[in-house]
Design an enzyme around this catalytic site. Structure first.
Site, PDB file in Angstrom:
ATOM      1  N   LYS A 107      22.878  -8.702  41.985  1.00  0.00           N
ATOM      2  CA  LYS A 107      23.329  -6.912  42.779  1.00  0.00           C
ATOM      3  C   LYS A 107      22.438  -7.435  43.900  1.00  0.00           C
ATOM      4  CE  LYS A 107      25.878  -3.426  40.715  1.00  0.00           C
ATOM      5  NZ  LYS A 107      27.363  -4.056  40.326  1.00  0.00           N
ATOM      6  N   GLY A 219      33.905  11.432  38.599  1.00  0.00           N
ATOM      7  CA  GLY A 219      33.971   9.921  39.396  1.00  0.00           C
ATOM      8  C   GLY A 219      35.261  10.011  39.885  1.00  0.00           C
ATOM      9  N   GLY A 221      36.396   8.157  42.123  1.00  0.00           N
ATOM     10  CA  GLY A 221      36.259   6.143  42.796  1.00  0.00           C
ATOM     11  C   GLY A 221      37.304   5.394  42.656  1.00  0.00           C
ATOM     12  N   ASN A 222      36.979   4.380  43.596  1.00  0.00           N
ATOM     13  CA  ASN A 222      37.992   3.303  42.799  1.00  0.00           C
ATOM     14  C   ASN A 222      38.279   2.779  41.240  1.00  0.00           C
ATOM     15  OD1 ASN A 222      37.784   0.227  42.549  1.00  0.00           O
ATOM     16  ND2 ASN A 222      39.503   0.040  43.207  1.00  0.00           N
TER      17      ASN A 222
END
Ligand code: GLU
Length: 428
Positions: A107, A219, A221-222
């Site tokens: 990451k 959330g 987002g995507n």
């Protein structure tokens, strides 16, 4: 939520120690797996548009590559820390193992808020990140991808820099690239759709019809957007979504009891997934505090934002109606809250299983990039469904057979596979 005192890496290690006990791992395996193999921290100087130079702090952590090259996204976030990246890299190792793809875990991150950066500044930041790491990452060692606040455009700048440094075209260096520039069809949808493939299987197992379920999502987002899209297509209704508001530096929940209209909300949402509050009000949404998403009377709360959202403090607010918690985010539930969820006998689809669709499609993208031959979208999504469904079934069968909580069952499979790979290589 108290983000300051929360350490995601301590949490990831606590989860690991728990499964190491279940698996009765010996000391060398524990010592190897409870810390990352390699870590990089570095400065990235960026010439800003006003002529000044800002130094950004960047990170890459390679947790384990026994099963294949390290794989995992790069996050741009103002609160990024080395420990967050360490935790996320460890979860990537388990994620790739649980869906049985030949990759390890890594990451990356940068302490930065892209809200405050021009496109040119972001490009310089991406190129600078690659310049610092160009010798330590690559298509056969460590393959980055998008994560929170990074996009296909960021991936393409990074690829371009990597190719300029090494010479030649190497589209297998990075995934989440734009379609037509080495990207895979279906990659944008993959994480959110993958989440819902597991939800579909869980509901089958619980003998609940998707049409009879209602969800609340944290959330926008995507991941959240595509999860909502597919969940609605299979018959479910989302009554609440929450998102961050940059201006007010807080989150809000947007509720419509008869069900949100995804396309109408997308029309009033910016590229960071922030819904315009005033316009949402005009469309008849109730605007509630950020935490309200978790208290809703729903069957499925679906956290799809950041870590540490379902904690000892907030878990008590989960409505008695809840049947299944679906962790689309990485690390949204703390170990304290986990215990409460298990005691209340709520079904759980743990993060590194639920959200493995993204990296699985990244793996498909790498395969296509390396062959320079690209599949149709249906083929990509069909293969993704097969992978996600079989991983879900393997985890839930083990959970039933050994009377384990779903998170523990997923950990037993994933950590067991990685430990075996380390032994097979003669490392431990
Ligand atoms: N950032 C995503 C994750 O947390 C995707 C990683 C990838 O595609 O490599 O799973």
């Amino acid at each position: 939520m108290n983000q300051e005192s929360f350490n995601p890496f301590s949490m990831a290690q606590l989860q690991f120690d728990h499964v190491a006990d279940i698996l009765d791992l010996d000391k060398a395996v524990r010592d190897l797996l409870r810390n990352p193999m390699r870590e990089y921290a570095f400065n990235i100087p960026v010439r800003m548009d006003d002529g000044s130079v800002n130094i950004f702090r960047g990170f890459r952590v390679q947790h384990n590559d026994a099963r294949g090259p390290c794989k995992g996204g790069i996050r741009f976030h103002p609160l990024e820390t080395m420990d967050t990246v360490r935790a996320l890299s460890m979860w990537m190792t388990w994620k790739c193992a649980v869906v049985d793809i030949p990759l390890g875990g890594g990451k990356g991150g940068v302490i930065a808020d892209p809200h405050n950066l021009s496109a040119r500044e972001q490009e310089q930041l991406c190129r600078g990140w690659v310049r610092q790491l160009a010798r330590n990452i690559g298509p056969i060692s460590d393959i980055p991808a998008p994560d929170v606040m990074t996009s296909a455009q960021h991936m393409l700048w990074m690829l371009d820099e990597y190719e300029a440094i090494h010479g030649g075209k190497m589209p297998g260096f990075i995934t989440g690239k734009p379609v037509g520039m080495g990207g895979s069809l279906g990659r944008t949808e993959a994480t959110g759709f993958g989440v819902i493939y597991t939800v579909r299987e869980a509901l089958k197992q619980l003998s609940i019809r998707p049409e009879d379920t209602v969800a609340s999502v944290q959330g926008f987002g995507n991941v959240a957007q595509y999860a909502i899209r597919l969940y609605t297509q299979i018959g479910g209704t989302v009554i609440c979504v929450s998102c961050w508001n940059q201006n007010d530096q807080t989150s809000y929940s947007f509720r419509k009891k008869e069900g949100i209209d995804l396309d109408a909300l997308l029309d009033i949402t910016d590229r960071f997934g922030e819904i315009d509050k005033a316009k949402a009000k005009e469309l008849g949404y109730e605007i509630l505090p950020g935490e309200a998403w978790i208290e809703q009377e729903v069957d499925i709360p679906l956290p799809a934002a950041l870590e540490n959202q379902i904690s000892a403090e907030t878990v008590v607010n989960i409505n008695p109606r809840v049947r299944a918690i679906v962790e689309a985010a990485n690390g949204p539930t703390t170990p304290d809250a986990d215990k409460v969820i298990a005691e209340r006998n709520i079904f759980l689809i743990p993060d590194f299983l639920a959200n493995a669709g993204g990296v699985t499609c990244s793996y498909f993208e790498q395969v296509q990039s390396n062959m320079n031959y690209y599949w149709e979208k249906d083929e990509v999504l069909g293969k993704l469904d097969v992978k996600m469904t079989s991983a879900f079934i393997a985890v839930s069968e083990l959970a039933q057979k050994r009377n384990l909580h779903m998170r523990d069952a997923a950990y037993v499979i994933a950590v067991g596979r990685v430990a075996q790979a380390c032994r097979d290589r003669g490392w431990v």
